[in-house]
Scaffold this motif. Structure first.
Motif, PDB file in Angstrom:
ATOM      1  N   PHE A  10       0.776  -1.396  -0.284  1.00 14.86           N
ATOM      2  CA  PHE A  10       0.140  -0.288  -0.237  1.00 14.86           C
ATOM      3  C   PHE A  10       0.790   1.377  -0.029  1.00 14.86           C
ATOM      4  CE2 PHE A  10      -2.061  -3.549   2.144  1.00 14.86           C
ATOM      5  CZ  PHE A  10      -3.700  -3.070   1.290  1.00 14.86           C
ATOM      6  N   TYR A  11       0.271   2.203  -0.535  1.00 20.35           N
ATOM      7  CA  TYR A  11       1.675   3.072  -0.767  1.00 20.35           C
ATOM      8  C   TYR A  11       0.352   4.612  -0.649  1.00 20.35           C
ATOM      9  CZ  TYR A  11       4.888   0.183  -2.553  1.00 20.35           C
ATOM     10  OH  TYR A  11       6.431  -0.836  -2.981  1.00 20.35           O
ATOM     11  N   VAL A  12       1.116   5.263  -0.213  1.00 18.93           N
ATOM     12  CA  VAL A  12      -0.120   6.886   0.352  1.00 18.93           C
ATOM     13  C   VAL A  12       0.874   7.800  -0.159  1.00 18.93           C
ATOM     14  CG1 VAL A  12      -0.793   9.206   1.947  1.00 18.93           C
ATOM     15  CG2 VAL A  12      -1.083   6.622   1.689  1.00 18.93           C
ATOM     16  N   TYR A  13       0.004   9.165  -1.586  1.00 25.34           N
ATOM     17  CA  TYR A  13       0.792  10.195  -2.206  1.00 25.34           C
ATOM     18  C   TYR A  13       0.721  11.381  -1.347  1.00 25.34           C
ATOM     19  CZ  TYR A  13       2.190  14.005  -5.579  1.00 25.34           C
ATOM     20  OH  TYR A  13       2.446  14.644  -5.569  1.00 25.34           O
ATOM     21  N   GLU A  14       1.121  11.791  -0.590  1.00 23.46           N
ATOM     22  CA  GLU A  14       1.294  13.009   0.347  1.00 23.46           C
ATOM     23  C   GLU A  14       1.797  14.251  -0.468  1.00 23.46           C
ATOM     24  OE1 GLU A  14       3.431  12.702   3.940  1.00 23.46           O
ATOM     25  OE2 GLU A  14       2.261  10.820   4.749  1.00 23.46           O
ATOM     26  N   HIS A  15       0.769  15.457  -0.477  1.00 24.88           N
ATOM     27  CA  HIS A  15       1.373  16.539  -0.561  1.00 24.88           C
ATOM     28  C   HIS A  15       1.387  17.942   0.862  1.00 24.88           C
ATOM     29  CE1 HIS A  15       1.367  20.352  -3.160  1.00 24.88           C
ATOM     30  NE2 HIS A  15       0.434  20.418  -3.027  1.00 24.88           N
ATOM     31  N   GLN A  16       2.639  18.764   0.993  1.00 23.60           N
ATOM     32  CA  GLN A  16       2.888  19.418   2.268  1.00 23.60           C
ATOM     33  C   GLN A  16       2.073  18.504   3.531  1.00 23.60           C
ATOM     34  OE1 GLN A  16       0.758  22.881   0.661  1.00 23.60           O
ATOM     35  NE2 GLN A  16       2.222  23.811  -0.857  1.00 23.60           N
ATOM     36  N   GLU A  17       2.366  17.460   3.775  1.00 26.26           N
ATOM     37  CA  GLU A  17       1.814  16.534   4.937  1.00 26.26           C
ATOM     38  C   GLU A  17       0.652  16.722   5.129  1.00 26.26           C
ATOM     39  OE1 GLU A  17       3.536  18.112   8.521  1.00 26.26           O
ATOM     40  OE2 GLU A  17       5.886  18.845   7.653  1.00 26.26           O
ATOM     41  N   GLU A  18      -0.422  16.735   3.591  1.00 26.18           N
ATOM     42  CA  GLU A  18      -1.797  15.679   3.432  1.00 26.18           C
ATOM     43  C   GLU A  18      -1.927  14.842   2.962  1.00 26.18           C
ATOM     44  OE1 GLU A  18      -6.262  17.148   2.296  1.00 26.18           O
ATOM     45  OE2 GLU A  18      -4.258  18.667   1.951  1.00 26.18           O
ATOM     46  N   ILE A  25      -1.321  -2.302  -4.576  1.00 26.46           N
ATOM     47  CA  ILE A  25      -0.944  -3.075  -5.716  1.00 26.46           C
ATOM     48  C   ILE A  25      -0.844  -5.224  -4.875  1.00 26.46           C
ATOM     49  CG2 ILE A  25       0.688  -1.713  -6.709  1.00 26.46           C
ATOM     50  CD1 ILE A  25       2.957  -2.955  -5.578  1.00 26.46           C
ATOM     51  N   GLU A  26      -0.737  -5.662  -5.498  1.00 26.10           N
ATOM     52  CA  GLU A  26      -1.302  -6.868  -5.375  1.00 26.10           C
ATOM     53  C   GLU A  26      -0.567  -7.809  -5.556  1.00 26.10           C
ATOM     54  OE1 GLU A  26      -4.288  -9.983  -3.614  1.00 26.10           O
ATOM     55  OE2 GLU A  26      -5.412  -7.961  -3.537  1.00 26.10           O
ATOM     56  N   ARG A  27      -0.048  -8.866  -5.457  1.00 28.46           N
ATOM     57  CA  ARG A  27       0.794  -9.920  -6.724  1.00 28.46           C
ATOM     58  C   ARG A  27      -0.347 -11.581  -6.384  1.00 28.46           C
ATOM     59  NH1 ARG A  27       6.206 -11.662  -7.556  1.00 28.46           N
ATOM     60  NH2 ARG A  27       6.957  -9.696  -5.741  1.00 28.46           N
ATOM     61  N   SER A  28      -0.569 -11.784  -7.568  1.00 25.00           N
ATOM     62  CA  SER A  28      -1.649 -12.389  -7.940  1.00 25.00           C
ATOM     63  C   SER A  28      -0.676 -13.974  -7.754  1.00 25.00           C
ATOM     64  CB  SER A  28      -1.707 -13.350  -9.562  1.00 25.00           C
ATOM     65  OG  SER A  28      -2.724 -13.810  -9.646  1.00 25.00           O
ATOM     66  N   LEU A  29      -1.963 -15.146  -6.761  1.00 20.82           N
ATOM     67  CA  LEU A  29      -0.882 -16.327  -5.603  1.00 20.82           C
ATOM     68  C   LEU A  29      -0.794 -17.031  -6.719  1.00 20.82           C
ATOM     69  CD1 LEU A  29      -2.182 -15.219  -2.735  1.00 20.82           C
ATOM     70  CD2 LEU A  29      -0.054 -15.020  -3.138  1.00 20.82           C
ATOM     71  N   SER A  30      -2.577 -16.880  -7.667  1.00 23.80           N
ATOM     72  CA  SER A  30      -2.123 -18.267  -8.828  1.00 23.80           C
ATOM     73  C   SER A  30      -1.668 -18.106 -10.037  1.00 23.80           C
ATOM     74  CB  SER A  30      -4.021 -18.416  -8.704  1.00 23.80           C
ATOM     75  OG  SER A  30      -4.496 -17.086  -9.517  1.00 23.80           O
ATOM     76  N   THR A  31      -1.927 -16.527 -10.489  1.00 18.88           N
ATOM     77  CA  THR A  31      -1.296 -16.990 -12.211  1.00 18.88           C
ATOM     78  C   THR A  31       0.518 -15.550 -12.044  1.00 18.88           C
ATOM     79  OG1 THR A  31      -3.191 -15.668 -13.060  1.00 18.88           O
ATOM     80  CG2 THR A  31      -1.518 -15.489 -14.331  1.00 18.88           C
ATOM     81  N   PRO A  32       1.652 -16.456 -12.760  1.00 14.70           N
ATOM     82  CA  PRO A  32       2.894 -15.800 -12.356  1.00 14.70           C
ATOM     83  C   PRO A  32       2.540 -15.251 -13.301  1.00 14.70           C
ATOM     84  CG  PRO A  32       2.853 -18.402 -11.916  1.00 14.70           C
ATOM     85  CD  PRO A  32       1.028 -17.675 -11.624  1.00 14.70           C
ATOM     86  N   THR A  34       1.268 -11.426 -12.428  1.00 14.22           N
ATOM     87  CA  THR A  34      -0.093 -11.134 -12.483  1.00 14.22           C
ATOM     88  C   THR A  34       0.110  -9.731 -11.787  1.00 14.22           C
ATOM     89  OG1 THR A  34      -1.213 -12.371 -14.380  1.00 14.22           O
ATOM     90  CG2 THR A  34      -2.441 -10.879 -12.848  1.00 14.22           C
ATOM     91  N   PHE A  35       0.586  -8.718 -11.746  1.00 12.76           N
ATOM     92  CA  PHE A  35      -0.350  -8.054 -10.542  1.00 12.76           C
ATOM     93  C   PHE A  35      -1.309  -7.142 -10.626  1.00 12.76           C
ATOM     94  CE2 PHE A  35       4.763  -8.706 -10.175  1.00 12.76           C
ATOM     95  CZ  PHE A  35       4.350  -8.547  -8.581  1.00 12.76           C
ATOM     96  N   TYR A  36      -2.479  -7.017  -9.344  1.00  8.38           N
ATOM     97  CA  TYR A  36      -3.473  -6.386  -9.408  1.00  8.38           C
ATOM     98  C   TYR A  36      -3.355  -4.542  -9.018  1.00  8.38           C
ATOM     99  CZ  TYR A  36      -4.947 -11.107  -9.732  1.00  8.38           C
ATOM    100  OH  TYR A  36      -5.110 -12.556 -10.276  1.00  8.38           O
ATOM    101  N   ILE A  37      -3.645  -4.240  -9.492  1.00  2.00           N
ATOM    102  CA  ILE A  37      -3.898  -2.509  -8.905  1.00  2.00           C
ATOM    103  C   ILE A  37      -5.276  -2.092  -8.471  1.00  2.00           C
ATOM    104  CG2 ILE A  37      -4.155   0.103  -9.212  1.00  2.00           C
ATOM    105  CD1 ILE A  37      -1.965   0.001 -11.159  1.00  2.00           C
ATOM    106  N   GLU A  38      -5.220  -1.960  -6.435  1.00  3.68           N
ATOM    107  CA  GLU A  38      -6.441  -1.917  -6.569  1.00  3.68           C
ATOM    108  C   GLU A  38      -6.449  -0.426  -5.361  1.00  3.68           C
ATOM    109  OE1 GLU A  38      -5.813  -5.009  -3.334  1.00  3.68           O
ATOM    110  OE2 GLU A  38      -6.985  -6.223  -4.980  1.00  3.68           O
TER     111      GLU A  38
END
Length: 114
Positions: A10-18, A25-32, A34-38
């Motif tokens: 998980f990643y957060v984008y901050e601007h002026q501390e807000e 992003i999640e790596r697929s456990l069933s399909t090598p 492949t990643f998911y953006i969520e």
């Protein structure tokens, strides 16, 4: 970066501390390779300033670092504005899914990483 499981970051984008943006992003456990953006989101006040594109580019680079070959996303099928935004980012529709627990169809889109 916050990592709660071995296959999800998980990643957060901050601007002026807000905190104004978020992406997971999640790596697929069933399909090598492949990643998911969520859960990609930008606070409404900060939309239309390119922050979503920055988050997507960051995720794309991170997925490349992790050896990803394909990115998959799911979104509400009737949200044509969002679908078009993802198309501009290089995603293509590949499936429409219906889930019993959701009151809408889900459009599945994908992008292959060169």
């Amino acid at each position: 970066k916050l990592q709660l499981t071995d296959n999800r970051e998980f990643y957060v984008y901050e601007h002026q501390e807000e905190k104004i943006g978020f992406i997971a992003i999640e790596r697929s456990l069933s399909t090598p390779g492949t990643f998911y953006i969520e859960k990609m989101a930008v606070i409404p006040t900060y939309r239309h300033y390119g922050i979503g594109i920055l988050l997507m580019n960051f995720a794309l680079n991170r997925i490349k670092e992790l050896g990803g070959e394909r990115i998959s996303i799911g979104l509400i099928d009737s949200n044509t504005i969002l679908k078009n935004w993802y198309r501009k980012q290089g995603f293509k529709e590949f499936e429409i899914k219906t889930f019993d627990h959701l009151p809408f169809d889900v459009c599945m889109m994908e992008k292959y990483i060169n």
